[in-house]
Scaffold this active site. Sequence first.
Site, mmCIF file in Angstrom:
data_model
loop_
_atom_site.group_PDB
_atom_site.id
_atom_site.type_symbol
_atom_site.label_atom_id
_atom_site.label_comp_id
_atom_site.label_asym_id
_atom_site.label_seq_id
_atom_site.Cartn_x
_atom_site.Cartn_y
_atom_site.Cartn_z
ATOM 1 N N ILE A 29 -7.995 -8.008 2.635
ATOM 2 C CA ILE A 29 -8.470 -9.370 2.365
ATOM 3 C C ILE A 29 -7.303 -10.356 2.230
ATOM 4 O O ILE A 29 -7.479 -11.563 2.416
ATOM 5 C CB ILE A 29 -9.353 -9.371 1.081
ATOM 6 C CG1 ILE A 29 -10.309 -10.542 1.060
ATOM 7 C CG2 ILE A 29 -8.508 -9.319 -0.189
ATOM 8 C CD1 ILE A 29 -11.417 -10.417 0.019
ATOM 9 N N SER A 93 -2.934 -1.419 -7.111
ATOM 10 C CA SER A 93 -3.848 -2.289 -7.849
ATOM 11 C C SER A 93 -5.296 -1.844 -7.726
ATOM 12 O O SER A 93 -6.134 -2.257 -8.534
ATOM 13 C CB SER A 93 -3.698 -3.739 -7.371
ATOM 14 O OG SER A 93 -4.009 -3.843 -6.006
ATOM 15 N N HIS A 98 -5.803 4.538 -0.744
ATOM 16 C CA HIS A 98 -5.926 3.728 0.474
ATOM 17 C C HIS A 98 -4.599 3.730 1.200
ATOM 18 O O HIS A 98 -3.541 3.592 0.594
ATOM 19 C CB HIS A 98 -6.392 2.301 0.166
ATOM 20 C CG HIS A 98 -5.631 1.629 -0.933
ATOM 21 N ND1 HIS A 98 -5.840 1.907 -2.266
ATOM 22 C CD2 HIS A 98 -4.660 0.675 -0.900
ATOM 23 C CE1 HIS A 98 -5.030 1.161 -3.010
ATOM 24 N NE2 HIS A 98 -4.287 0.413 -2.196
ATOM 25 N N LEU A 99 -4.703 3.873 2.508
ATOM 26 C CA LEU A 99 -3.531 3.877 3.381
ATOM 27 C C LEU A 99 -3.389 2.481 3.988
ATOM 28 O O LEU A 99 -4.276 2.018 4.711
ATOM 29 C CB LEU A 99 -3.739 4.921 4.489
ATOM 30 C CG LEU A 99 -2.621 5.078 5.514
ATOM 31 C CD1 LEU A 99 -1.353 5.633 4.858
ATOM 32 C CD2 LEU A 99 -3.077 6.010 6.641
ATOM 33 N N HIS A 100 -2.282 1.818 3.667
ATOM 34 C CA HIS A 100 -2.006 0.531 4.291
ATOM 35 C C HIS A 100 -1.440 0.783 5.686
ATOM 36 O O HIS A 100 -0.501 1.584 5.846
ATOM 37 C CB HIS A 100 -0.936 -0.246 3.509
ATOM 38 C CG HIS A 100 -1.352 -0.707 2.141
ATOM 39 N ND1 HIS A 100 -1.794 -1.992 1.891
ATOM 40 C CD2 HIS A 100 -1.369 -0.064 0.949
ATOM 41 C CE1 HIS A 100 -2.054 -2.121 0.595
ATOM 42 N NE2 HIS A 100 -1.797 -0.972 -0.002
#
Length: 112
Positions: A29, A93, A98-100
């Site tokens: 986002i 956060s 989660h994999l960026h």
Amino acid sequence: MCLFCKIAGKQIPSKMVFEDDDLFAFHDINPGAPTHILVIPKLHIASMNDATPEHQALLGKLMLAGHRAAEIAGVDKSGFRLVINTGADAGQSVHHVHLHVIGGRTMAWPPG
Ligand code: 5GP
Ligand code: ZN
């Protein structure tokens, strides 16, 4: 249920990139680069501190899906970064692994 469990369950809308039975990929986002996709397991794992050998195949699949996301975004050849922030010092956060997938510009190393 956590934020990313709700996104994977489509209870909270997101810009989806792809999904399968195990994984869900969507655009961040607040992108930090021209390409910034997050790939998550549908299974809730709070952080890599909570990953166990039972998750080995799922996490391997997550890494390959990171490459797939880079290919879809067209940054696989120019270069991209796969990052899993874990814990406070890393700036995690959202407490669901989660994999960026980050690309589309040059990046400095090491990260600040
Ligand atoms: P972390 O800092 O935990 O490694 O990364 C969390 C990421 O999730 C951040 O890059 C942030 O912009 C993204 N994010 C947080 N909330 C949402 C949301 O509701 N939707 C989407 N698509 N991304 C989010
Ligand atoms: Zn979750």
